[in-house]
Design a protein around this motif. Structure first.
Motif, PDB file in Angstrom:
ATOM      1  N   THR A 112       0.826  -1.210   0.000  1.00  0.00           N
ATOM      2  CA  THR A 112       0.000   0.000   0.000  1.00  0.00           C
ATOM      3  C   THR A 112       0.856   1.253   0.000  1.00  0.00           C
ATOM      4  O   THR A 112       2.015   1.251   0.401  1.00  0.00           O
ATOM      5  CB  THR A 112      -0.895   0.050   1.255  1.00  0.00           C
ATOM      6  OG1 THR A 112      -0.068   0.049   2.421  1.00  0.00           O
ATOM      7  CG2 THR A 112      -1.848  -1.130   1.310  1.00  0.00           C
ATOM      8  N   LEU A 143      -4.086   3.125  -0.632  1.00  0.00           N
ATOM      9  CA  LEU A 143      -4.333   2.471  -1.915  1.00  0.00           C
ATOM     10  C   LEU A 143      -3.455   1.239  -2.055  1.00  0.00           C
ATOM     11  O   LEU A 143      -2.280   1.281  -1.721  1.00  0.00           O
ATOM     12  CB  LEU A 143      -4.018   3.411  -3.080  1.00  0.00           C
ATOM     13  CG  LEU A 143      -4.958   4.576  -3.357  1.00  0.00           C
ATOM     14  CD1 LEU A 143      -4.690   5.727  -2.392  1.00  0.00           C
ATOM     15  CD2 LEU A 143      -4.804   5.066  -4.787  1.00  0.00           C
ATOM     16  N   GLY A 144      -4.019   0.174  -2.622  1.00  0.00           N
ATOM     17  CA  GLY A 144      -3.226  -1.014  -2.917  1.00  0.00           C
ATOM     18  C   GLY A 144      -3.904  -2.290  -2.463  1.00  0.00           C
ATOM     19  O   GLY A 144      -5.124  -2.392  -2.472  1.00  0.00           O
ATOM     20  N   ARG A 145      -3.084  -3.276  -2.101  1.00  0.00           N
ATOM     21  CA  ARG A 145      -3.604  -4.533  -1.571  1.00  0.00           C
ATOM     22  C   ARG A 145      -3.552  -4.463  -0.055  1.00  0.00           C
ATOM     23  O   ARG A 145      -2.503  -4.195   0.519  1.00  0.00           O
ATOM     24  CB  ARG A 145      -2.791  -5.718  -2.067  1.00  0.00           C
ATOM     25  CG  ARG A 145      -3.266  -7.056  -1.469  1.00  0.00           C
ATOM     26  CD  ARG A 145      -2.623  -8.238  -2.143  1.00  0.00           C
ATOM     27  NE  ARG A 145      -2.937  -9.499  -1.496  1.00  0.00           N
ATOM     28  CZ  ARG A 145      -4.024 -10.229  -1.723  1.00  0.00           C
ATOM     29  NH1 ARG A 145      -4.925  -9.789  -2.597  1.00  0.00           N
ATOM     30  NH2 ARG A 145      -4.244 -11.359  -1.093  1.00  0.00           N
ATOM     31  N   SER A 168      -7.289  -7.137  -3.355  1.00  0.00           N
ATOM     32  CA  SER A 168      -6.401  -6.372  -4.227  1.00  0.00           C
ATOM     33  C   SER A 168      -7.144  -5.158  -4.763  1.00  0.00           C
ATOM     34  O   SER A 168      -8.367  -5.080  -4.696  1.00  0.00           O
ATOM     35  CB  SER A 168      -5.937  -7.248  -5.406  1.00  0.00           C
ATOM     36  OG  SER A 168      -5.072  -8.258  -4.965  1.00  0.00           O
ATOM     37  N   ASN A 169      -6.408  -4.216  -5.295  1.00  0.00           N
ATOM     38  CA  ASN A 169      -6.980  -3.060  -6.002  1.00  0.00           C
ATOM     39  C   ASN A 169      -7.936  -2.260  -5.123  1.00  0.00           C
ATOM     40  O   ASN A 169      -9.010  -1.868  -5.551  1.00  0.00           O
ATOM     41  CB  ASN A 169      -7.712  -3.526  -7.267  1.00  0.00           C
ATOM     42  CG  ASN A 169      -6.823  -4.335  -8.178  1.00  0.00           C
ATOM     43  OD1 ASN A 169      -5.734  -3.896  -8.524  1.00  0.00           O
ATOM     44  ND2 ASN A 169      -7.264  -5.529  -8.542  1.00  0.00           N
ATOM     45  N   THR A 170      -7.524  -2.009  -3.883  1.00  0.00           N
ATOM     46  CA  THR A 170      -8.417  -1.325  -2.954  1.00  0.00           C
ATOM     47  C   THR A 170      -8.078   0.152  -2.797  1.00  0.00           C
ATOM     48  O   THR A 170      -6.932   0.574  -2.954  1.00  0.00           O
ATOM     49  CB  THR A 170      -8.359  -1.949  -1.540  1.00  0.00           C
ATOM     50  OG1 THR A 170      -7.164  -1.539  -0.887  1.00  0.00           O
ATOM     51  CG2 THR A 170      -8.429  -3.461  -1.598  1.00  0.00           C
ATOM     52  N   ILE A 171      -9.111   0.911  -2.489  1.00  0.00           N
ATOM     53  CA  ILE A 171      -8.962   2.270  -1.975  1.00  0.00           C
ATOM     54  C   ILE A 171      -9.668   2.275  -0.623  1.00  0.00           C
ATOM     55  O   ILE A 171     -10.832   1.862  -0.537  1.00  0.00           O
ATOM     56  CB  ILE A 171      -9.576   3.316  -2.918  1.00  0.00           C
ATOM     57  CG1 ILE A 171      -8.871   3.255  -4.279  1.00  0.00           C
ATOM     58  CG2 ILE A 171      -9.476   4.718  -2.329  1.00  0.00           C
ATOM     59  CD1 ILE A 171      -9.406   4.248  -5.302  1.00  0.00           C
ATOM     60  N   ALA A 178     -11.672  -2.696  -6.603  1.00  0.00           N
ATOM     61  CA  ALA A 178     -12.080  -2.886  -7.996  1.00  0.00           C
ATOM     62  C   ALA A 178     -11.949  -4.360  -8.359  1.00  0.00           C
ATOM     63  O   ALA A 178     -10.947  -5.003  -8.030  1.00  0.00           O
ATOM     64  CB  ALA A 178     -11.216  -2.037  -8.918  1.00  0.00           C
ATOM     65  N   GLU A 184     -11.894  -5.571 -11.430  1.00  0.00           N
ATOM     66  CA  GLU A 184     -11.081  -5.673 -12.650  1.00  0.00           C
ATOM     67  C   GLU A 184     -11.405  -6.936 -13.431  1.00  0.00           C
ATOM     68  O   GLU A 184     -10.509  -7.618 -13.951  1.00  0.00           O
ATOM     69  CB  GLU A 184      -9.587  -5.572 -12.313  1.00  0.00           C
ATOM     70  CG  GLU A 184      -9.250  -4.242 -11.651  1.00  0.00           C
ATOM     71  CD  GLU A 184      -7.768  -3.905 -11.618  1.00  0.00           C
ATOM     72  OE1 GLU A 184      -6.979  -4.734 -12.099  1.00  0.00           O
ATOM     73  OE2 GLU A 184      -7.420  -2.810 -11.151  1.00  0.00           O
TER      74      GLU A 184
END
Lengths: 348, 348, 348
Positions: free
Chosen positions: C96, C108-110, C160-163, C182, C184
């Protein structure tokens, strides 16, 4: 006094037997963004993207003073994927060992190719993110739209198994390098190339040539010229690239030439910077008529030297081509591809 | 005073909650060379090789003083491939946690097997590069030419899932260890072995025994004896290894014995060192008549304690065998295999 | 004075261009044990296990002071497998980048999902080892015995792909977070959830809700409530979890609800601690009648803040279910599964 303590600390942490002049540095970048991508008439896709203005990475590097003006150094650096954390850590961005001195530098390992430097140094987006100049170099699949992808050359950005030589600094603004890469039996890996440049005051200009073995008797031959001029209120940049291969898509005798040019600018505004570029790719010979354009704008706001927020937008217009603003997705032939990124870049 | 600052720095960098006696060390080696390899009558191959005189690696290790003479420690270390940077970073060279004290050391995790130490410690080439003694232990493919490869044992160098015990230092030159490795259902992984040695003044001698489960009722049994004597002008070294398995190439009852012996020398010359060794492998029982010899010479020039340049040459003569000077390439049966390396080794 | 030297050292080692307030920390855990596992009437299996009381890991994290109360930070952390060293190093435990200030934290991130925290924070075993509460959440295979496994959701622990957004600390004991991930395009990855809690004096209580896209129109919906109360002589803990999906085993309309509850205690005893928990999982709706219980006890002896020895035992009784005390092994339906671990945990 502070400086000597610092050196001491470095020594103590990393290298019990090292000499006092040594240092090892851990470094890295985490660059994550909210990204919107749209190809043709398909729905826009929302992603947590990475590498908007810098490639996420982790690395270690160090220099040892051997005395008598001689130094040894190493550099291992690999990509990171902070959106998922899933990529196995390798050191494929660079893994080298060097001997350095008044004669310059001899470097062995995996490294950037000389021909790549003019593309990234003079690109206002540093070949990163939706506005990267590389978007018009690399086809999402091995289509006839990219001589680099279609010829099977693996040396657009980096090469493995290289031996390189760099001119020393401080020779009147002149800089340069040559590199050979052993193919070790893998087609597309054998490379030789060089780069020569001149940087002084507001001017920076460089020429590079490289060739990659792509068939038994065939080579991808590429040359490029890049330049920048710093007006103070803005830095203007540009490059021209020409690449030819007559071995394409696995077929000998298919002769494809691709030219790319870019004009760009970086405009500093207090803690911020505006980046803009226009890229054009054209196919020649057996790829005649293929053409793609990319227009990109971005704004970077530096919270510190290490941390920045950014917003950027890019749009590609394909003409018989299928280039995309993101490496991960494929645009149909003749489609438009556009993308926007809002992110943060943090270095350590 | 400098020393205490150093300890402080270590503490600050790596472990906010650590006690003052703690330290964590990042360490590694990058070893890259220009290599020429030739098998039989085939053309010589040019490569950017690695691991000529030391295995390239990256690792972290640390020791914590628990008080009362007790210490805890960890060690994680994995291979690196600086020629391509492509190998995913693992910690397969060693990953252990230890409790240490006056009683010696208890160590858990993945570690070297006791039987490996005599092969590498007494090899003038440290089981690295074209002259490695291991070249006559590991067949490029699972041929009848190596009892280690052919029996399916995975414990020639290291074992996973081990619990080991090491004698404390300072007991009159005596040293030793025992190790068991849980197989966890994987054939070739279950191991137990030990090593006992004596080092004092110019003399170092050690014996090791190990056995690996290679079939339901079958074991690879191996023992070896190594020794070195330091004359001052030269250090003479040697080992003898005997390994037997009656489970070979997947077939029960095929009885193969392999013996290996090595004689070597290290001659210091100012900042340099000459290394030389002669290795012989012989097949017995169902591998009777198989034989291979290796002659290797090398020169290492130390630019510093951390950085060295080297040149070395090795040549294998196969007789019904197919050993090779490099792990990556296969020599035909009865072929000669030879290789030369010119490289740099940089530690950090 | 010592403190300033320490900061200086940190700066020097890791970040040449960093501001003086910056720090980067390398950290990790090695947790290895001798483990005995037994399922039903099969023979007990001996293993070198890992992650008995903490997950083995390696990571780097840092915080940069941007001035004006604003901070930037990164955190990359991946699993390690010290029994074999074989796992490629990734950063999937967390990767992150954050902006932090008086407003709280944007990340942001995993990262871990909000719904996971109540399961791990209030589990006396921290969701590690043979006594982990997660044992009754994750079926060894995608059986009808776990709504989490069977629905295909990949968000039980992390996404994954979190805010994400976190409330600032210091608002009267209140804490909380929200997170979106997300998808994705990958089924089971799209997630949104939140958690709100209150901690003051001996009390800590928190509620979380999350939902994961598991089919085109289907969601796994989960909520849980956790609490602990510190009596001084013992800390009592507990949680209740409810999860429902009507998309199960790839079939739309199969409606499965799973409830889990846990009661536990941690009893400090000098340098040691006793841990105990009782877990119960029950299937409802189309999984009606499925049930599993787990009873676990353990003892941790702290040699220091960083190093501990431990012994623990756990036993699962399955009723139409097939849960196991270890992730790696499968128990038959209705079988008992039990395991014991004797190990060492070392942090760095």
């Amino acid at each position: 006094m502070k400086k000597s303590l610092l050196a001491l600390a470095v020594l103590g942490v990393f290298a019990g037997a090292a000499s006092a002049q040594s240092s090892v540095t851990l470094f890295g970048i985490v660059d994550v963004n909210a990204r919107y991508v749209k190809h043709g008439n398909t729905d826009a896709v929302k992603q947590l993207g990475t590498d908007g203005i810098n490639s996420s990475r982790l690395g270690f590097r160090g220099v040892e003073d051997l005395g008598g003006g001689l130094k040894a150094g190493f550099w291992i650096e690999g990509a990171m994927s902070p959106d998922t954390g899933a990529a196995a850590q390798t050191w494929q961005r660079r893994s080298t060992v060097s001997l350095m001195g008044g004669f310059g530098e001899v470097r062995l390992g995996r490294d950037y190719t000389p021909t790549f430097w003019n593309l990234t140094v003079f690109d206002p987006f540093g070949t990163n993110g939706v506005g990267s100049s590389l978007n018009l170099f690399v086809a999402p699949a091995a289509l006839a739209t990219s001589v680099f992808t279609g010829s099977g050359a693996a040396t657009l950005v980096r090469a493995s198994n290289t031996i390189g030589y760099f001119l020393p600094s401080g020779i009147g603004g002149l800089y340069g390098q040559v590199q050979v890469a052993a193919g070790e039996g893998v087609t597309g890996n054998k490379y030789m190339g060089g780069r020569i440049g001149y940087a002084a005051g507001p001017v920076d200009v460089a020429f590079a040539y490289g060739q990659t073995q792509v068939g038994s008797d065939d080579k991808l031959k590429t040359w490029n010229l890049g330049a920048s001029y710093n007006l103070g209120v803005a830095k203007l940049t540009g490059f021209y690239s020409n690449a030819n291969s007559d071995f394409f898509g696995g077929v000998d005798g298919v002769d494809v030439t691709q030219t790319n040019w870019m004009l760009g600018a970086v405009v500093p505004m207090g803690q911020g910077e505006i980046h803009a570029s226009y890229n054009k790719a054209s196919g020649k010979d057996d790829a005649d008529g293929l053409s793609a354009k990319q227009l990109a704008v971005g704004y970077v706001y530096n919270l510190s030297k290490r941390t920045a927020l950014y917003a950027q937008y890019s749009r590609i217009t394909n003409e018989l081509t299928a280039f995309s603003v993101t490496a991960g997705s494929v645009a149909a032939f003749d489609d438009k591809s556009s993308g926007a990124e809002f992110g943060i870049r943090h270095s350590f």
